[in-house]
Design a protein around this motif. Structure first.
Motif, PDB file in Angstrom:
ATOM      1  N   LEU A  37      -7.026  11.824  -8.870  1.00 50.01           N
ATOM      2  CA  LEU A  37      -7.170  10.392  -9.136  1.00 50.01           C
ATOM      3  C   LEU A  37      -6.744   9.580  -7.922  1.00 50.01           C
ATOM      4  O   LEU A  37      -6.039  10.075  -7.042  1.00 50.01           O
ATOM      5  CB  LEU A  37      -6.325  10.009 -10.350  1.00 50.01           C
ATOM      6  N   GLU A  38      -7.135   8.330  -7.903  1.00 54.59           N
ATOM      7  CA  GLU A  38      -6.675   7.407  -6.875  1.00 54.59           C
ATOM      8  C   GLU A  38      -6.431   6.047  -7.499  1.00 54.59           C
ATOM      9  O   GLU A  38      -7.071   5.670  -8.483  1.00 54.59           O
ATOM     10  CB  GLU A  38      -7.684   7.290  -5.729  1.00 54.59           C
ATOM     11  N   ILE A  39      -5.460   5.339  -6.929  1.00 55.16           N
ATOM     12  CA  ILE A  39      -5.185   3.960  -7.331  1.00 55.16           C
ATOM     13  C   ILE A  39      -5.621   3.051  -6.196  1.00 55.16           C
ATOM     14  O   ILE A  39      -5.162   3.207  -5.066  1.00 55.16           O
ATOM     15  CB  ILE A  39      -3.684   3.749  -7.616  1.00 55.16           C
ATOM     16  N   ASN A  50       0.456   6.558  -6.818  1.00 53.33           N
ATOM     17  CA  ASN A  50      -0.695   7.441  -6.943  1.00 53.33           C
ATOM     18  C   ASN A  50      -0.247   8.902  -7.051  1.00 53.33           C
ATOM     19  O   ASN A  50      -0.754   9.668  -7.883  1.00 53.33           O
ATOM     20  CB  ASN A  50      -1.612   7.266  -5.732  1.00 53.33           C
ATOM     21  N   ALA A  76     -10.950  10.106  -7.749  1.00 52.77           N
ATOM     22  CA  ALA A  76     -11.083   9.943  -6.298  1.00 52.77           C
ATOM     23  C   ALA A  76     -12.400  10.513  -5.790  1.00 52.77           C
ATOM     24  O   ALA A  76     -12.983  10.000  -4.830  1.00 52.77           O
ATOM     25  CB  ALA A  76      -9.916  10.619  -5.588  1.00 52.77           C
ATOM     26  N   TYR A 102      -1.969   5.023 -18.032  1.00 55.52           N
ATOM     27  CA  TYR A 102      -1.687   4.436 -16.719  1.00 55.52           C
ATOM     28  C   TYR A 102      -2.811   3.514 -16.249  1.00 55.52           C
ATOM     29  O   TYR A 102      -2.546   2.501 -15.594  1.00 55.52           O
ATOM     30  CB  TYR A 102      -1.431   5.533 -15.691  1.00 55.52           C
ATOM     31  N   LEU A 120      -7.181   2.657 -11.598  1.00 62.89           N
ATOM     32  CA  LEU A 120      -6.993   4.105 -11.558  1.00 62.89           C
ATOM     33  C   LEU A 120      -8.339   4.752 -11.859  1.00 62.89           C
ATOM     34  O   LEU A 120      -8.926   4.522 -12.920  1.00 62.89           O
ATOM     35  CB  LEU A 120      -5.961   4.536 -12.596  1.00 62.89           C
ATOM     36  N   ASP A 166       0.823  -1.208   0.000  1.00 60.90           N
ATOM     37  CA  ASP A 166       0.000   0.000   0.000  1.00 60.90           C
ATOM     38  C   ASP A 166       0.859   1.260   0.000  1.00 60.90           C
ATOM     39  O   ASP A 166       0.476   2.288  -0.579  1.00 60.90           O
ATOM     40  CB  ASP A 166      -0.938   0.016   1.204  1.00 60.90           C
ATOM     41  N   ILE A 195       1.857   1.721  -3.571  1.00 63.84           N
ATOM     42  CA  ILE A 195       0.702   2.149  -4.367  1.00 63.84           C
ATOM     43  C   ILE A 195       0.388   3.614  -4.108  1.00 63.84           C
ATOM     44  O   ILE A 195       0.061   4.378  -5.026  1.00 63.84           O
ATOM     45  CB  ILE A 195      -0.505   1.253  -4.068  1.00 63.84           C
ATOM     46  N   GLN A 196       0.531   4.033  -2.859  1.00 60.77           N
ATOM     47  CA  GLN A 196       0.316   5.438  -2.525  1.00 60.77           C
ATOM     48  C   GLN A 196       1.335   6.323  -3.239  1.00 60.77           C
ATOM     49  O   GLN A 196       1.006   7.410  -3.742  1.00 60.77           O
ATOM     50  CB  GLN A 196       0.418   5.639  -1.016  1.00 60.77           C
ATOM     51  N   ASN A 231      -0.911  11.195 -10.438  1.00 62.87           N
ATOM     52  CA  ASN A 231      -1.664  12.442 -10.318  1.00 62.87           C
ATOM     53  C   ASN A 231      -0.848  13.631 -10.809  1.00 62.87           C
ATOM     54  O   ASN A 231      -1.358  14.497 -11.525  1.00 62.87           O
ATOM     55  CB  ASN A 231      -2.072  12.662  -8.857  1.00 62.87           C
TER      56      ASN A 231
END
Length: 610
Positions: A579-581, A353, A488, A474, A485, A346, A349-350, A357
């Motif tokens: 955006l968020e993943i 992200n 958010a 992406y 993706l 995580d 992934i953050q 973005n």
């Protein structure tokens, strides 16, 4: 050379040393409590004519200029006999001596009270030195070796840590000017831990953790154990350790809340300055810098852009390749901590992200290429400007831009070629890093072409995403790993005001970003928002509440004040672009076995499989 060095060491800062060719320094700290160091430099065999001595204006690992000469004073020059020489100061950091004998001695005082990777700092607890910020040098004598002697007899608990070669009697050696300038020094009552690493060819080298911090030896040893895991994952990428000069690599770690903070790579060491009370309890805070800087011992220190070779110490160093030199290093810095089990998936992934973005939503990435971002480093890399720049609208950090490019290339190689970015880095290492052949951007494209056996792919990737401003898909790439993706905050209104300053009942804008509703409405830095949609803007929360009450496409009136004049404009809300993943499992989707395998091969440890 051994006989020459022996002769030099027999004469501690005496003029008989002038019979040799080494430029010799002696540095002492009689007034360290007030952040001063006293430095003497002896230059033997000085050619006839004007002798130019100067301080650096740049530093390895930095790309903008830094006026190190501002901290130098009491600058004097002498003949071997002790006779004072006339000095003409032709610039703030340049001193010329038109008439002199065969040997010249320079003395000066240096002030240093900034503990980071770029400058120097002296106090009662330590002497922290970046060489360009500390030592003047004679121009045109780059091939000459350097000797530096440290004098600190009044501080019995101090000891020296540096990648410079120890010669005994607190004297250290550098084979030439470039190596000397790339060798940071920490003198303190530090604690240390070390371990050996073995290369595939059987060569054993030693890695040292030097910790000037308020920690116990046990805490330092435990941290070294964490770093061992990190180092193992770095080796798994490259499958080959650099040949560290003199068989040693040093993490010079200075930890104290009042520090400036920094991380600065060097050939066989790195200076890591942290602003925490100590290491223990803050281990996670420090790891990212360690990982990033250690990756540099391959990428930048040996796998090196031609634009930085040799490094010029008289002005800023512009480079087209920082998107790879710094950006790919940024990508791996965090990724390898996840592979080592020191960060979670995580966490990675953050980080991804943030990269995505930035590259998809910032005006700097929309309007400028990674190469153009790299070139702007001469202004952005800790450069100082008292005037406001438009950096927020024309620049995305080559760290972030390059990391996002690395992410896309890694995922593309994995999904389309059954290769990885690790394979690409190893190919670059074999062709340019290990033999230390400086590369160009066409060289990078050529290596990608040879690795994939697909010249058209390599050319298209560089044309679109390196020279150009196009963006990778992406969402498609991340889905291979079961990562989604998405918006958010879909359907949420967005004004793009950015950070708002609130004081004395006034809400003032900072610089607005090109492409946002605020920018399109003609609002800019310094504007005071008086009201929005009829509501008095007494604080930022009022603006947030009005925004939340609307939807994309709604139009509101904004009354504001510009240079004392009341004005009004109309702002059309857009949809929030953030955006968020997220993992596909968290969206209610199905993580297929293929996605799981892809993700595991990407984020899990590579040590056992390589």
């Amino acid at each position: 050379m051994k006989k020459i060095l022996g002769a030099v060491l027999c004469s501690a800062l005496s003029f008989c040393a002038f019979a040799q060719n080494e430029v010799r320094y002696v540095i002492s700290f009689p007034n360290a409590i007030h952040h001063e160091a006293e430095i003497a430099m002896e230059i033997p065999n000085v050619p006839a004519g004007n002798l130019k001595v100067r301080m650096s204006r740049s530093s390895p690992g930095r790309y903008a200029t830094h006026e190190f000469g501002k901290n130098v004073y009491n600058f004097k020059a002498f003949e071997a006999s002790g006779k004072a020489l006339f000095i003409k100061q032709t610039a703030g950091d340049v001193y010329e001596i038109p008439a002199h004998g065969n040997a010249v001695k320079i003395t000066y005082t240096l002030f240093g009270n900034w503990i980071d990777g770029t400058y120097a700092g002296f106090d009662e607890t330590h002497a922290h030195m970046n060489i360009p910020a500390t030592f003047a040098f004679p121009v045109g004598m780059d091939a000459r070796p350097r000797l530096v002697e440290f004098k600190y007899a009044e501080k019995q608990n101090w000891k020296v840590a540096t990648q410079l070669k120890p010669m005994g009697k607190n004297t250290f050696y550098a084979p030439n000017f470039q190596y000397f300038m790339d060798s940071p020094i920490e003198i303190a009552n530090y604690k240390t831990a070390k371990w050996e690493v073995k290369n595939h060819d059987g060569k054993v080298q030693t890695i040292h953790l030097i910790a000037h911090s308020n920690d116990t030896q046990t805490a330092v040893d435990k941290y070294a154990d964490m770093l061992k895991k990190m180092v193992d994952e770095h080796y798994a990428v490259w499958r080959d350790f650099p040949v560290y000069d003199y068989g040693n690599y040093y993490f010079l770690n200075d930890v104290y809340p009042a520090n400036a903070g920094d991380g600065m790579e060097h050939r066989n060491s790195t200076s890591i300055v942290q602003r925490t009370p100590k290491i223990e309890g803050y281990e996670s805070n420090l790891l990212g810098t360690f990982s990033h800087e250690y990756f540099h011992s391959w990428n930048v220190e040996r796998l090196r852009p031609k634009t930085l070779e040799p490094f010029n110490f008289e002005h800023s160093n512009i480079s087209d390749e920082l998107w790879l030199a710094e950006g790919f290093t940024q990508y791996y810095g965090g990724l390898l901590l996840t592979r080592a089990g020191l960060k979670t998936a995580d966490n990675s992934i953050q980080a991804f992200n943030g990269m995505v973005n930035a590259v998809l939503n910032s005006p700097g990435a929309k309007n400028y290429s990674p190469i153009e971002a790299s070139r702007y480093a001469v202004f952005a890399d800790a450069g100082v400007a008292i005037d406001q720049t438009n950096k927020g609208n024309i620049f995305l950090s080559y760290y972030t831009y390059g990391a996002a490019t690395a992410l896309a290339l890694d995922l593309t190689l994995r999904s389309e070629f059954k290769l990885t970015l690790d394979d690409y880095m190893r190919a670059l290492w074999k062709a340019y890093g290990k033999p230390e052949i400086a590369y160009t951007v066409p060289d990078l494209e050529k290596t990608l072409s040879e690795l994939t056996k697909n010249p058209s792919f390599a050319k298209a990737f560089f044309v679109k995403y390196v020279y150009g401003k196009e963006k990778n898909d992406y969402a498609k790439l991340l889905l291979n790993a079961g990562l989604v993706l998405r918006k958010a905050n879909p359907g949420q209104a967005y004004a793009g005001f950015g950070n708002l300053n609130t004081s004395d009942g006034k809400v003032t804008l900072q610089q607005t970003s090109n492409g946002t509703p605020a920018y399109q409405a003609g609002l800019d830095v310094g504007d005071v928002i008086l009201s929005i949609d009829g509501q008095e803007a007494v604080n930022a929360s009022v603006i947030d509440q009005v925004t939340k009450a609307h939807k994309p496409g709604d139009v509101v009136e904004i009354k504001y004040q510009y240079r004392g004049e009341n004005k009004s404009t109309r702002l059309t809300f857009a949809e929030n672009p953030v955006l968020e993943i997220v993992s596909i499992e968290k969206t209610g989707g199905t993580l297929t076995p293929a996605m799981q395998t892809f993700r595991d091969n990407w984020l899990n440890s590579q040590v056992k499989s390589k």
